[in-house]
Design a protein around this motif. Structure first.
Motif, short mmCIF file in Angstrom:
data_model
loop_
_atom_site.label_atom_id
_atom_site.label_comp_id
_atom_site.label_asym_id
_atom_site.label_seq_id
_atom_site.Cartn_x
_atom_site.Cartn_y
_atom_site.Cartn_z
N ALA B 526 -24.66 -15.63 -10.30
CA ALA B 526 -25.81 -15.77 -9.64
C ALA B 526 -26.18 -14.72 -8.30
CB ALA B 526 -26.72 -17.34 -8.90
N GLY B 527 -27.19 -13.32 -8.14
CA GLY B 527 -27.43 -12.69 -6.68
C GLY B 527 -28.48 -13.31 -6.72
N PRO B 528 -28.53 -12.67 -5.82
CA PRO B 528 -30.35 -12.22 -4.87
C PRO B 528 -31.71 -12.76 -5.54
CG PRO B 528 -28.88 -10.41 -4.32
CD PRO B 528 -27.94 -10.78 -4.95
N GLY B 529 -31.22 -11.58 -6.69
CA GLY B 529 -32.84 -11.66 -7.07
C GLY B 529 -32.76 -12.49 -8.43
N THR B 530 -31.78 -13.46 -8.67
CA THR B 530 -31.92 -14.06 -9.66
C THR B 530 -32.81 -15.04 -9.59
OG1 THR B 530 -29.67 -13.68 -10.11
CG2 THR B 530 -30.59 -15.84 -11.25
N MET B 531 -33.52 -15.36 -11.01
CA MET B 531 -34.54 -16.57 -10.70
C MET B 531 -33.97 -17.91 -11.08
SD MET B 531 -37.97 -16.83 -13.12
CE MET B 531 -37.27 -18.41 -13.90
N ARG B 532 -34.46 -18.80 -9.70
CA ARG B 532 -33.95 -20.28 -9.68
C ARG B 532 -34.26 -21.84 -10.44
NH1 ARG B 532 -31.63 -21.83 -4.37
NH2 ARG B 532 -31.65 -24.44 -5.56
N THR B 533 -33.26 -21.90 -11.59
CA THR B 533 -34.56 -22.08 -12.19
C THR B 533 -33.97 -24.59 -12.06
OG1 THR B 533 -32.00 -22.61 -13.36
CG2 THR B 533 -34.53 -21.21 -14.35
N ASP B 534 -33.56 -24.51 -10.76
CA ASP B 534 -33.48 -25.89 -10.27
C ASP B 534 -34.58 -26.37 -9.14
OD1 ASP B 534 -32.05 -24.19 -8.11
OD2 ASP B 534 -30.49 -25.27 -8.97
N THR B 535 -35.42 -25.24 -8.98
CA THR B 535 -36.29 -25.61 -7.64
C THR B 535 -38.27 -26.55 -8.29
OG1 THR B 535 -37.51 -23.27 -7.89
CG2 THR B 535 -35.72 -23.38 -6.94
N GLY B 536 -38.92 -26.40 -7.35
CA GLY B 536 -39.95 -27.24 -7.73
C GLY B 536 -40.55 -25.88 -7.83
N THR B 537 -40.95 -24.80 -8.07
CA THR B 537 -41.17 -23.55 -8.16
C THR B 537 -41.30 -23.90 -10.05
OG1 THR B 537 -40.86 -22.37 -6.65
CG2 THR B 537 -41.74 -21.28 -8.05
N PHE B 538 -40.15 -24.04 -10.07
CA PHE B 538 -39.23 -23.75 -11.98
C PHE B 538 -39.89 -25.13 -12.61
CE2 PHE B 538 -36.78 -24.11 -15.44
CZ PHE B 538 -37.18 -23.15 -16.08
N VAL B 539 -40.19 -26.17 -11.84
CA VAL B 539 -40.36 -27.01 -12.42
C VAL B 539 -42.53 -26.75 -13.20
CG1 VAL B 539 -41.59 -29.81 -12.04
CG2 VAL B 539 -38.85 -29.07 -11.19
N THR B 540 -42.84 -26.69 -11.71
CA THR B 540 -44.21 -25.94 -12.20
C THR B 540 -44.91 -25.28 -13.19
OG1 THR B 540 -44.63 -25.90 -9.92
CG2 THR B 540 -46.43 -24.74 -11.16
N LEU B 541 -43.28 -24.31 -13.33
CA LEU B 541 -43.86 -23.14 -14.27
C LEU B 541 -43.09 -23.59 -15.68
CD1 LEU B 541 -43.64 -19.88 -15.30
CD2 LEU B 541 -41.68 -19.79 -14.47
N LEU B 542 -42.44 -24.62 -15.83
CA LEU B 542 -41.65 -25.61 -17.13
C LEU B 542 -42.91 -26.20 -17.64
CD1 LEU B 542 -40.02 -26.25 -19.18
CD2 LEU B 542 -38.77 -27.84 -17.61
N VAL B 543 -43.28 -27.18 -16.55
CA VAL B 543 -44.84 -27.76 -16.82
C VAL B 543 -46.36 -27.20 -17.27
CG1 VAL B 543 -46.64 -29.06 -15.89
CG2 VAL B 543 -44.06 -29.16 -15.92
N ALA B 544 -46.46 -25.49 -16.77
CA ALA B 544 -47.50 -24.81 -17.00
C ALA B 544 -46.75 -24.03 -18.88
CB ALA B 544 -47.06 -24.06 -16.32
N ALA B 545 -45.59 -23.94 -19.34
CA ALA B 545 -45.42 -23.19 -20.42
C ALA B 545 -46.12 -24.67 -21.33
CB ALA B 545 -43.78 -23.12 -20.25
N ILE B 546 -45.53 -25.63 -20.99
CA ILE B 546 -45.37 -26.73 -21.98
C ILE B 546 -46.84 -26.53 -22.01
CG2 ILE B 546 -45.23 -29.64 -22.59
CD1 ILE B 546 -42.40 -29.11 -21.18
N GLY B 547 -48.01 -26.89 -20.79
CA GLY B 547 -48.69 -27.13 -21.68
C GLY B 547 -49.76 -26.07 -22.32
N LEU B 548 -49.20 -25.14 -21.54
CA LEU B 548 -50.37 -23.51 -22.05
C LEU B 548 -50.51 -24.16 -23.53
CD1 LEU B 548 -51.40 -21.41 -20.76
CD2 LEU B 548 -49.08 -20.35 -21.23
N VAL B 549 -48.46 -23.97 -23.68
CA VAL B 549 -48.47 -23.57 -25.77
C VAL B 549 -49.27 -24.96 -26.06
CG1 VAL B 549 -47.16 -24.36 -27.29
CG2 VAL B 549 -46.19 -23.02 -25.96
N ALA B 550 -49.40 -26.79 -25.60
CA ALA B 550 -49.85 -27.57 -25.95
C ALA B 550 -51.46 -27.59 -26.40
CB ALA B 550 -49.54 -28.78 -25.12
N LEU B 551 -51.80 -26.94 -24.84
CA LEU B 551 -53.66 -26.68 -24.63
C LEU B 551 -53.95 -25.64 -26.00
CD1 LEU B 551 -54.19 -27.37 -21.51
CD2 LEU B 551 -54.52 -28.74 -23.09
N LEU B 552 -53.59 -24.41 -25.81
CA LEU B 552 -53.67 -23.66 -26.74
C LEU B 552 -53.74 -23.49 -28.24
CD1 LEU B 552 -52.38 -20.05 -25.43
CD2 LEU B 552 -54.46 -20.54 -24.99
N THR B 553 -52.94 -24.38 -28.74
CA THR B 553 -52.81 -24.82 -30.02
C THR B 553 -53.33 -25.58 -30.68
OG1 THR B 553 -50.24 -24.32 -29.38
CG2 THR B 553 -50.52 -25.34 -31.91
#
Lengths: 200, 572
Positions: B526-553
């Motif tokens: 991991a470098g300084p520019g790597t997007m971290r996947t173990d943070t609150g931000t990622f939780v938000t992104l993940l929930v949003a991605a799931i919600g987006l797919v489910a809702l749009l469909t």
């Protein structure tokens, strides 16, 4: 592919013997030894004192977990309405939706019947007394419902209301560990106890 | 709503969270080979099955074994259901099921769906229940766990392309996890009143002078694996609403805990096996967030009551189709748990839920059963969404997406797109097809939007391998209440069965393919520019991605059924 097929066939045999026969039969054996009453369905028998009218003492009269139909018998506490008429060998849900006209009509009829039987205003009719249970054999009614019915039962039997209330309290199953689920009054046990108390 | 209802929910979340690292750590130990106290049983078993436990399988080989084994299980179960007249343990002398319902049921249990077009106590011999259905409860759960473990190895691999040996993972899932917990759990359930016997049904005259017959059978041994393996097929037709399956608030809590125990624990297993416990907790938190919303909405909606009841002037919430001992709180909690997990066991009648209350199970299913989900299948489905979220994040910051140090490239994203969209497509295609033709009419019970909800839910549930139902929808007509003289509704049985098979093995193959593709990739630090996947931000992104797919469909379908009913006092 061929190896997969051979291994799969052997695995089906081995795991069916283990999980489909050995496991349930061993559990059945252990259960019958450790908890014979529960394993057999928590069946209740008529006691000598309540088996007055030509019935034999010791005869099975039901299960404490399975509700029965007491309609048309005002000397008994009434179970919740049931889609299946309290069948315990062919259960099904009622399945009418929340916006169903048929459901609303049934509610109206049940409320009217309850008001007539118990003599309370419609606004005081408990929800569980007029709505179908899920299983059709719900063994319980709510404490509210039992408190209202206690007056009628005492009147019909010519019994002491406090005595009836005491029996209700005695046959109330509280929340699991004080917090899990809801309390409920076990109707069959309560009615058995009433018969027993009455014939003493 | 009562305080005790919310307290029970809070206790549930607390206990589940506390058990997650415990069971997750144990599972990691089992599948990394550190826990091996049953070695003396395992070694001869592998020899008997002609398996080399030291070998390794590529994703293709692993997938092939899964498919061949599952196909054979399907054939055997179908044969069992069709030959009931020669079974031992058949005191009620049940006759055999029809071909179409047996096809649906066999597909249902092999795919860990456990959809019920059959009525348990009216159609199944004890032998079918034990050696047919319960065996598949174990096996389909074991397959799910094994496949997930293989997928995790792909994510974690530092080199090579082996994902492990299916027979070893499967055997260990059964012997170290499912069977021991089932034995102890079954005995606990019996101690609380769940029945366990092989007797004929008991008839007697009731206290009021009527007749009643108690259906009996080996229930506890099946009940425990039904919840532990997120199967959900009830011994009885009304499932865990039946007091003989679920007699008290205590058993209800225990069953709920067993449903999410393994799916939640596997997030911790994932964390440990990829070397970042924090990553495991991140997934757990994302799941828990979505689950908490589901519970709260369904509880409030049910406590509010249904239009039918409000118009009839009944106070006290929607108890129609709910048991007194569970009340609204424990029924709402159970309903949310069983639909975020792909369990499908129910302790209340879903068809009688309020509009918004019924929307919650639908919304949970429409995420593709990744909020905890089925044992194994939930997390490998979730990992596909993780890759999708990583990809979306990568697009936003303009960097090549990476997960756990591995680059996510075109091939993976194509697979992820297929894996996340195939099942929703299947659901909508099946629903649209049957709604637009007369073949659906015999299956539907309620008029109006509720009839649409029943149909939509049937395919949503089957394709996502959940198995709960708006049970007015039927695929079996039983004029005598048994298999005798009964006939299946072939279209509903057949299409539902196909939906279950595609919905199970499609995503399963995609997940294995992704794992196979990731297994060979180098891990870059991991470098300084790597997007971290173990943070609150990622939780938000993940929930949003799931919600987006489910809702749009699915939003249009939601609007046609539950939302209409939830917003309206109109009766149909």
């Amino acid at each position: 592919m061929r190896n997969d097929l051979i291994s799969s066939a052997l695995a089906v045999v081995v795991f069916t013997l283990l999980l489909g026969l050995a496991y349930p039969l061993v559990v059945t054996g252990l259960a019958q030894v450790a908890f014979p009453n529960e394993a057999g369905g928590s069946q209740l028998t008529r006691s000598a004192s309540s088996a007055a009218r030509g019935e034999r003492a010791g005869e099975v009269v039901g299960s404490r977990l399975i509700g029965q139909d007491f309609r048309g018998r005002p000397r008994y506490f009434q179970s919740r309405p049931s889609a299946t008429r309290h069948r315990a060998d062919a259960t099904f849900f009622n399945n009418l939706g929340p916006n169903s006209r048929a459901l609303k009509d049934r509610f109206d009829a049940n409320v009217a019947r309850y008001v007539r039987r118990e003599g309370v205003p419609a606004s005081r009719v408990p929800a569980d007394a007029v709505q179908f249970s899920a299983s059709g054999v719900d063994p319980h009614i709510s404490e509210d419902n039992a408190a209202i019915q206690a007056r009628r039962v005492a009147r019909v039997r010519g019994a002491d209301l406090p005595r009836v209330r005491a029996l209700v309290a005695e046959h109330t199953d509280g929340r699991g560990l004080g917090v899990l689920g809801e309390p409920g009054v076990n109707v069959l046990e309560l009615n058995l106890a009433l018969d027993q108390a009455g014939s003493r | 709503m009562s305080a005790s209802g919310w307290i029970e929910i809070a206790i549930y979340v607390a206990v589940l969270t506390a058990l997650t690292p415990v069971i997750g750590g144990y599972l990691a130990g089992v599948f990394e080979g550190r826990v091996a106290f049953l070695g003396a049983v395992e070694r001869p078993l592998y020899r008997l099955l002609r398996v080399d436990p030291q070998g390794g399988q590529s994703w293709r080989a692993y997938a092939r074994t899964v498919l061949v084994f599952s196909a054979l299980c399907f054939v055997v179960l179908y044969a069992i259901l069709r030959t009931q007249t020669i079974h031992p343990f058949n005191p009620q002398e049940m006759s055999s099921g029809t071909w179409d319902v047996s096809f649906n049921t066999a597909a249902s249990f092999v795919t860990n769906t456990n959809w019920q077009f059959y009525g348990g106590e009216t159609t199944m011999t004890y032998f079918s229940q034990m050696a047919g259905l319960a065996v598949q409860n174990f096996v389909s759960a074991g397959v799910g766990i094994a496949v997930l473990i293989a997928v995790i190895r792909g994510f974690a691999a530092r080199s090579g392309s082996s994902l492990g040996v299916f027979w070893v993972d499967f055997t260990r899932a059964i012997l170290y996890v499912l069977l021991p917990i089932s034995i102890v759990g079954a005995l606990f359930l019996v101690s609380q009143g769940v029945i366990q016997n092989l007797s004929a049904y008991a008839s007697f005259s009731t206290l009021a002078g009527g007749e009643q017959t108690l259906a009996l059978g080996p229930v506890a041994s099946q009940e425990i694996i039904k919840v532990l393996g997120t199967n959900g097929g009830g011994f009885f037709n009304v499932n865990a609403a039946m007091p003989f399956e679920n007699p008290s608030g205590v058993t209800n809590f225990f069953l709920m805990l067993m449903i999410l125990l393994i799916p939640a624990g596997l997030t911790a297993t994932f964390g440990r096996m990829v070397g970042s416990r924090r990553q495991g907790w991140t997934l757990y938190v994302a799941m828990l967030l979505m689950f908490s919303v589901a519970v709260a909405v369904v509880y409030v909606a049910e406590a509010n009551g249904s239009p039918a009841q409000q118009l009839a002037g009944i106070e006290g919430g929607n108890l129609e189709g709910k048991e007194t001992r569970f009340g609204i709180g424990s029924s709402a909690l159970f309903s949310a748990i069983t639909t975020v997990a792909s369990s499908g066991a129910v302790n209340a009648a879903f068809d009688s839920l309020t509009g918004i209350g019924g929307l919650v199970p639908m919304a949970s299913l429409s995420t593709g059963e990744v909020i905890f989900g089925g044992v194994g299948s939930g997390l490998y489905g979730m990992l596909l969404f993780v890759l999708l979220a990583v990809f979306l994040g990568g697009l936003m910051v303009g960097r090549t997406p990476e997960f756990l140090g591995k680059k996510i490239e075109q091939r993976e994203i194509k697979l992820v797109a297929i894996g996340t969209l195939a099942v929703p497509f299947l659901v909508l295609a099946c629903t649209a097809f049957v709604i637009g033709t007369p073949i659906n009419a015999p299956s539907v019970y309620n008029p109006g939007p509720q009839g649409f909800s029943e149909t939509f839910y049937a395919y949503l549930s089957q394709a996502n391998n959940n198995g709960s139902a708006f049970a007015g929808f039927t695929g079996y007509s039983q004029p005598n209440g048994t298999n005798e003289g009964a006939s299946g509704i072939s279209w509903a049985d057949g299409l539902g069965g196909v939906a279950m098979l595609l919905g199970r093995f499609g995503p399963l193959l995609v997940a294995l393919a992704v794992a196979g593709s990731l297994a060979g990739k180098r891990v870059s630090p991991a470098g300084p520019g790597t997007m971290r996947t173990d943070t609150g931000t990622f939780v938000t992104l993940l929930v949003a991605a799931i919600g987006l797919v489910a809702l749009l469909t699915f939003v249009p379908a939601f609007l046609l059924g539950p939302v209409v009913q939830g917003l309206s006092d109109q009766l149909f």
